[in-house]
Design a protein around this motif. Structure first.
Motif, mmCIF file in Angstrom:
data_model
loop_
_atom_site.group_PDB
_atom_site.id
_atom_site.type_symbol
_atom_site.label_atom_id
_atom_site.label_comp_id
_atom_site.label_asym_id
_atom_site.label_seq_id
_atom_site.Cartn_x
_atom_site.Cartn_y
_atom_site.Cartn_z
ATOM 1 N N VAL A 294 -25.274 -8.165 3.258
ATOM 2 C CA VAL A 294 -25.757 -9.547 3.295
ATOM 3 C C VAL A 294 -27.217 -9.578 3.753
ATOM 4 O O VAL A 294 -28.060 -10.285 3.186
ATOM 5 C CB VAL A 294 -24.874 -10.403 4.226
ATOM 6 C CG1 VAL A 294 -25.447 -11.809 4.352
ATOM 7 C CG2 VAL A 294 -23.444 -10.472 3.708
ATOM 8 N N TRP B 126 -31.283 -14.084 8.964
ATOM 9 C CA TRP B 126 -30.851 -15.462 8.754
ATOM 10 C C TRP B 126 -29.582 -15.556 7.918
ATOM 11 O O TRP B 126 -28.631 -16.244 8.283
ATOM 12 C CB TRP B 126 -31.958 -16.268 8.074
ATOM 13 C CG TRP B 126 -31.487 -17.657 7.724
ATOM 14 C CD1 TRP B 126 -31.396 -18.724 8.568
ATOM 15 C CD2 TRP B 126 -30.982 -18.100 6.453
ATOM 16 N NE1 TRP B 126 -30.880 -19.811 7.897
ATOM 17 C CE2 TRP B 126 -30.614 -19.461 6.611
ATOM 18 C CE3 TRP B 126 -30.823 -17.480 5.217
ATOM 19 C CZ2 TRP B 126 -30.093 -20.207 5.549
ATOM 20 C CZ3 TRP B 126 -30.307 -18.232 4.170
ATOM 21 C CH2 TRP B 126 -29.942 -19.573 4.345
ATOM 22 N N LEU B 127 -29.527 -14.848 6.799
ATOM 23 C CA LEU B 127 -28.378 -14.966 5.905
ATOM 24 C C LEU B 127 -27.085 -14.455 6.564
ATOM 25 O O LEU B 127 -26.041 -15.130 6.458
ATOM 26 C CB LEU B 127 -28.647 -14.238 4.588
ATOM 27 C CG LEU B 127 -27.591 -14.444 3.479
ATOM 28 C CD1 LEU B 127 -27.432 -15.918 3.159
ATOM 29 C CD2 LEU B 127 -27.980 -13.671 2.215
ATOM 30 N N PHE C 57 -19.847 -11.791 0.645
ATOM 31 C CA PHE C 57 -20.558 -12.813 1.415
ATOM 32 C C PHE C 57 -19.616 -13.895 1.946
ATOM 33 O O PHE C 57 -19.845 -14.443 3.021
ATOM 34 C CB PHE C 57 -21.648 -13.459 0.567
ATOM 35 C CG PHE C 57 -22.796 -12.539 0.246
ATOM 36 C CD1 PHE C 57 -22.818 -11.223 0.710
ATOM 37 C CD2 PHE C 57 -23.868 -12.970 -0.519
ATOM 38 C CE1 PHE C 57 -23.873 -10.374 0.420
ATOM 39 C CE2 PHE C 57 -24.933 -12.124 -0.815
ATOM 40 C CZ PHE C 57 -24.922 -10.822 -0.349
ATOM 41 N N ILE D 218 -31.960 -10.799 0.864
ATOM 42 C CA ILE D 218 -33.246 -11.518 0.870
ATOM 43 C C ILE D 218 -34.431 -10.550 0.917
ATOM 44 O O ILE D 218 -35.382 -10.697 0.138
ATOM 45 C CB ILE D 218 -33.300 -12.536 2.026
ATOM 46 C CG1 ILE D 218 -32.294 -13.668 1.776
ATOM 47 C CG2 ILE D 218 -34.707 -13.118 2.180
ATOM 48 C CD1 ILE D 218 -32.220 -14.706 2.881
ATOM 49 N N PHE E 231 -26.021 -17.173 8.897
ATOM 50 C CA PHE E 231 -25.550 -18.341 8.144
ATOM 51 C C PHE E 231 -24.153 -18.110 7.619
ATOM 52 O O PHE E 231 -23.268 -18.980 7.696
ATOM 53 C CB PHE E 231 -26.519 -18.635 6.996
ATOM 54 C CG PHE E 231 -26.073 -19.756 6.101
ATOM 55 C CD1 PHE E 231 -26.255 -21.087 6.483
ATOM 56 C CD2 PHE E 231 -25.477 -19.488 4.877
ATOM 57 C CE1 PHE E 231 -25.854 -22.124 5.653
ATOM 58 C CE2 PHE E 231 -25.057 -20.517 4.048
ATOM 59 C CZ PHE E 231 -25.249 -21.836 4.442
ATOM 60 N N MET E 232 -23.909 -16.921 7.041
ATOM 61 C CA MET E 232 -22.593 -16.613 6.484
ATOM 62 C C MET E 232 -21.536 -16.532 7.580
ATOM 63 O O MET E 232 -20.376 -16.927 7.378
ATOM 64 C CB MET E 232 -22.632 -15.302 5.705
ATOM 65 C CG MET E 232 -23.575 -15.290 4.508
ATOM 66 S SD MET E 232 -23.285 -16.612 3.320
ATOM 67 C CE MET E 232 -21.613 -16.237 2.806
#
Length: 434
Positions: free
Chosen positions: A178, A427-428, A240, A182, A431-432
């Motif tokens: 994950v 961040w991702l 994810f 990005i 967030f997940m």
């Protein structure tokens, strides 16, 4: 001779063995067993030599490696990746340097299926570079863009390097996947931006193509390439959203690749047989390296070298240490291949990183990004030599390195952003998780 001296001597001998082309897994394993024997005696050395390979190869998480490799080999062998460059070419043909940018975009998708930078570079050196040369592109730009784009396979999930890092550092492989998305896409965007700016300022590098495609042609191309995005979305979407783990995703990805190929009537006995053989050979090579690295890690831990390293860097900030490690990796990348660097250094650096409180997910992304740069830096630059081998003498080696140097600059800018703003990587996953 104390343990610390034995540890440093073992590191030097290992580097020398790798330098004379002894396989890295064999070099690390042999030095580790000999070093443990010198420190503890024969019976402890035999016990560790028996226990670690058994425990490691029996680790469920390691099964992700052959499954993702099988997914890539089935997708490639069944032709699921064949139309990527043609489709990207159509949708980017109006952009300055469109063919080079198409190479980057299609390489990113191919890398998501194969997980291998070398495989990506090899494939597109035969597909994209001849088309760019035919269109009048500068040879340095054509070869440099493909060599650099091939490195995206190290960071964009699923990545074998991220799997190995997760196993070595005992962090979640799913979270690493994950976190890598990005930064991997950012790397690709930076490459395309570089190509666009350079070809706008110097149009002679890439003459504008006057190609026109009908809506029907575009739809036909999308129909030809839909299987790969569906495969990638299925695998990464499952990871994810937490529907399945990274380990399970590998098996599901391999199954989906086979089903899609069967649906398109592109799955034959020959394709499956070749994919299974290639998977077995690649998995065996990786497992030997990982077992050797695990033995070496135990030897390094027993030698107290990590304790000495932690003490040596006492008083330095985490950022200072990260920057020094970055310089070390860039230097090593000029002489050693990626997995060798990672497996040699992580056993020594792990306690130091823990002492400094460095986020290992963030550090994992930085590590793989640094290893990406090593794939194109002279004098080794594995991706560069893969392209040279595929093309023969069509483009001189010096021109390939000259062309890729611009992309190294873009990579260094990306690396600086990842270091300055850890949120890009973190961040991702956060967030997940929420």
């Amino acid at each position: 001779m104390d343990r610390l001296d034995i540890g440093f001597i073992g590191i030097v001998i290992t580097l020398l063995l790798i330098g004379i082309r002894i396989p890295i897994g064999v070099a690390m394993g042999a030095v580790a067993i000999a070093g443990i024997y010198a420190m503890l005696g024969l019976m402890p050395a035999i016990g560790i030599a028996k226990a670690i390979p058994y425990e490691l190869v029996g680790d469920w998480n390691l099964s992700a490696v052959p499954m993702f490799l099988l997914m890539g080999y089935v997708a490639s062998g069944a032709g699921l990746t064949s139309g990527l460059f043609a489709a990207a070419r159509v949708f980017l043909n109006r952009v300055p340097g469109g063919l080079a940018s198409a190479s980057v975009a299609s390489s990113a998708l191919f890398a998501s299926a194969s997980g291998s930078s070398v495989a990506t570079a090899a494939a597109f050196s035969r597909i994209a570079i001849p088309e760019m040369l035919k269109a009048g592109y500068a040879p340095s730009l054509a070869a440099g863009s493909v060599a650099a784009a091939g490195t995206l396979g190290s960071l964009i999930p699923p990545s074998v390097l991220l799997i190995v890092f997760g196993l070595m550092m005992d962090v979640s492989i799913s979270t690493l996947f994950v976190a890598g998305l990005i930064p991997g896409l950012l790397s690709g965007v930076m490459f395309i931006a570089l190509i666009t700016v350079r070809t706008t300022l110097n149009p002679s590098l890439a003459p504008r193509l006057k190609e026109h495609y009908t809506l029907r042609q575009k739809i036909d191309l999308i129909k030809d390439v839909w299987p790969l995005p569906v495969l990638i979305a299925g695998v990464l979407g499952g990871i994810f959203t937490g529907i399945f783990t990274a380990t399970e995703a590998g098996a599901i990805g391999a199954f989906l690749a086979a089903v899609i190929a069967l649906f398109r009537r592109q799955l034959s006995f020959s394709v499956m047989r070749t994919a299974l053989i290639d998977t077995a050979l690649s998995t065996s090579a990786i497992f030997i390296i990982v077992v050797g690295a695990a033995l070496f890690a135990r030897f390094i831990a027993l030698s107290t070298v990590p304790v000495w390293v932690t003490g040596f860097f006492e008083g330095y900030s985490a950022l200072s240490v990260i920057l020094m490690i970055g310089v070390l990796y860039l230097v090593l990348g000029c002489f050693l291949e990626s997995i060798s660097i990672m497996l040699l250094t992580l056993p020594v650096l792990a306690p130091l990183l823990a002492h400094l409180g460095v986020d290992l997910i963030w550090f994992g992304i930085l590590t793989v990004k640094l290893l990406e740069i090593g794939l194109v830096t002279p004098p080794v630059g594995m991706n560069v030599y893969v392209i040279r081998s595929s093309l023969g003498n069509v483009i001189p080696l010096g021109k390939i390195f000259a062309g890729v140097s611009w992309f190294i600059l873009a990579d260094l800018i990306t690396l600086a952003l990842l270091i300055a703003f850890p949120v890009i990587s973190l961040w991702l996953p956060a967030f997940m998780a929420n």
